[in-house]
Enzyme design. Sequence first.
Site, short mmCIF file in Angstrom:
data_model
loop_
_atom_site.label_atom_id
_atom_site.label_comp_id
_atom_site.label_asym_id
_atom_site.label_seq_id
_atom_site.Cartn_x
_atom_site.Cartn_y
_atom_site.Cartn_z
N LYS A 122 0.87 -1.18 0.00
CA LYS A 122 0.00 0.00 0.00
C LYS A 122 0.92 1.23 0.00
O LYS A 122 1.38 1.68 1.04
CB LYS A 122 -0.92 -0.02 1.22
CG LYS A 122 -2.00 1.06 1.21
CD LYS A 122 -1.48 2.28 1.92
CE LYS A 122 -2.43 3.46 1.72
NZ LYS A 122 -1.75 4.75 1.93
N SER A 136 1.98 5.33 -0.63
CA SER A 136 1.31 6.59 -0.35
C SER A 136 0.50 7.04 -1.55
O SER A 136 0.92 6.90 -2.70
CB SER A 136 2.36 7.66 0.00
OG SER A 136 1.76 8.94 0.02
N GLY A 143 6.46 5.21 8.72
CA GLY A 143 5.62 6.39 8.81
C GLY A 143 5.65 6.98 10.21
O GLY A 143 6.60 6.78 10.97
N SER A 144 4.61 7.66 10.57
CA SER A 144 4.57 8.38 11.85
C SER A 144 4.44 7.42 13.02
O SER A 144 3.89 6.33 12.91
CB SER A 144 3.41 9.38 11.86
OG SER A 144 2.18 8.71 12.02
N ALA A 204 2.55 7.90 15.64
CA ALA A 204 1.14 7.78 16.03
C ALA A 204 0.43 6.69 15.25
O ALA A 204 -0.30 5.87 15.81
CB ALA A 204 0.43 9.12 15.85
N GLU A 256 9.07 1.25 11.34
CA GLU A 256 10.12 2.27 11.25
C GLU A 256 9.40 3.59 11.33
O GLU A 256 8.74 4.02 10.38
CB GLU A 256 10.89 2.09 9.94
CG GLU A 256 12.21 2.85 9.92
CD GLU A 256 12.08 4.22 9.28
OE1 GLU A 256 12.02 5.20 10.06
OE2 GLU A 256 12.02 4.30 8.05
N CYS A 288 13.21 10.54 7.69
CA CYS A 288 13.10 10.20 9.11
C CYS A 288 14.45 10.24 9.82
O CYS A 288 14.49 10.25 11.05
CB CYS A 288 12.45 8.83 9.27
SG CYS A 288 13.28 7.54 8.32
N GLU A 348 9.53 16.20 15.02
CA GLU A 348 10.14 16.32 13.70
C GLU A 348 9.54 17.48 12.92
O GLU A 348 8.32 17.56 12.75
CB GLU A 348 9.91 15.04 12.89
CG GLU A 348 10.86 13.91 13.18
CD GLU A 348 10.64 12.75 12.23
OE1 GLU A 348 11.56 12.43 11.47
OE2 GLU A 348 9.54 12.17 12.26
#
Length: 527
Positions: free
Chosen positions: A221, A223, A274-275, A277, A296, A330, A427
């Site tokens: 999947k 972005s 990704g993030s 959260a 990650e 990142c 970040e």
Amino acid sequence: MSIFRMALRSCRLSSQSFCAAHMHQDFRFFRQMSMDAQSIAAQLNTSGIFRTQGLIGGKWTEAYEGNTIKVHNPATGDVIANVPCMGKRETSDAISSAYDAFSSWSKLAASQRSKFLRKWYDLLIAHKEVLGKLITLEQGKPLIEAMGEISYGASFIEFYAEEAKRVYGDIIPATLADRRLFVLKQPVGVVGAITPWNFPLAMITRKVGPALACGCTVVIKPSELTPLTALAAAELSLQAGIPPGVVNVVMGNASDIGDTLLESPQVRKITFTGSTAVGKKLMAGSAATVKKVSLELGGNAPCMVFDDADLDVAVKGSLAAKFRNSGQTCVCVNRIIVQEGIYEKFAKAFAIAVQNLKVGNGFTEGVAQGPLINEAAVQKVESFIQDAVSKGATVMLGGKRHSLGMTFYEPTVISNANSEMLISREEVFGPVAPLIRFKTEEEAIRIANDTNAGLASYIFTTNVQRSWRVSEALEYGLVGVNEGIISTEVAPFGGFKQSGLGREGSKYGIDEYLEIKYICLGNMDRA
């Protein structure tokens, strides 16, 4: 509300719908593109690898309800293409295809899987130029960086083509004379790979390479902002002879796709970049079916410049670690922590180096910094700078949108930053370098470790003993000493604390896609 949907909402990723309820256009590129973009589009169109449909079971597929997403060039705002806006049904079919393909792909000899991967690598390198242009077109990074990403991304396919033949088990000395004890490593099964926009090829190959090498199949999947590179890479996987269903690509409604991957008992592993959260929500969502998870996540990378550092090396390394991909990685430096004895010299030299960075369209020769990915990214940078200035920071250089307009932002240096500022806590993911002053080595380590993140960190010193002391004291998965670019396929990549779980790349990366099975053979002394 679903777990994945809540995660997206918490990160403001679902504030707008990506789907447009109109049928896919017969032509792939729109007329409002600039002439340069049109010539690049024509080259891509004739390359044989440009795809604008999802890949399910080896077939290029539209969204079942006909909905599409517009893919934009962040440097111009032009629409590049329409791709399908897929959801639960398409994802379920992709999972089924991967599940069906797993039984045969996992049973191939490791040497056979190795040959398929090697062929895929060869095709990626053969199409390096056109793939690099595609990345610049949809992501915005300078072409030289995009070409570098193709080499970097392809290196994971090459490495794991070789590593496929080295998934070794063990023979354990038996505790009883009539027993034989064995350990096998076997592929975990179907893998759901969720990847970001900042490295649209490398973040896929770093996951798919080891997964395919050990016998797993994948549902990717990518972005919605940068799906075209993923689709081109998938096309090349088919050209390499990788069987239908082994590699599947769906894009569109992120929450629906994510929830379907999480809920399916046929998906045995989730890998995500990704993030933090969203990563936490994926962990929670994987609990119901007890999936393996590798994550990650976000970083807050410190760059520590000591009084004894080589100034030229420190400036060059910090510049590379901060402004690569317009600060949108990142592992980008988020805080430059400089010892007071060298602070003024470093700040002056660093600001001069930053001032010389050329900003512009990634296709323009000499450009070192392209646009940010979208307007939301620019607004985030602006809010971080406003917060820092309100708390006593001084803008030495930049600090505003670039005269080019769109999503271009001036390379920025901020002095007198401190740990109370938002830019030190989170970040910024943009071209902003805050300078923080420190006195002692112990203080520098305390400032560097004062964060929930723990992905990358950087040290500049000519003292060998200090480099070891500080490296061991830092709570980070990656440490660069006198070097700003440290990622490589042969070394493990991953973080401590809330920067993630597991490792990607190197011999350690393939273990994330394997299960360990113990076999005990008893009564072996009977005739």
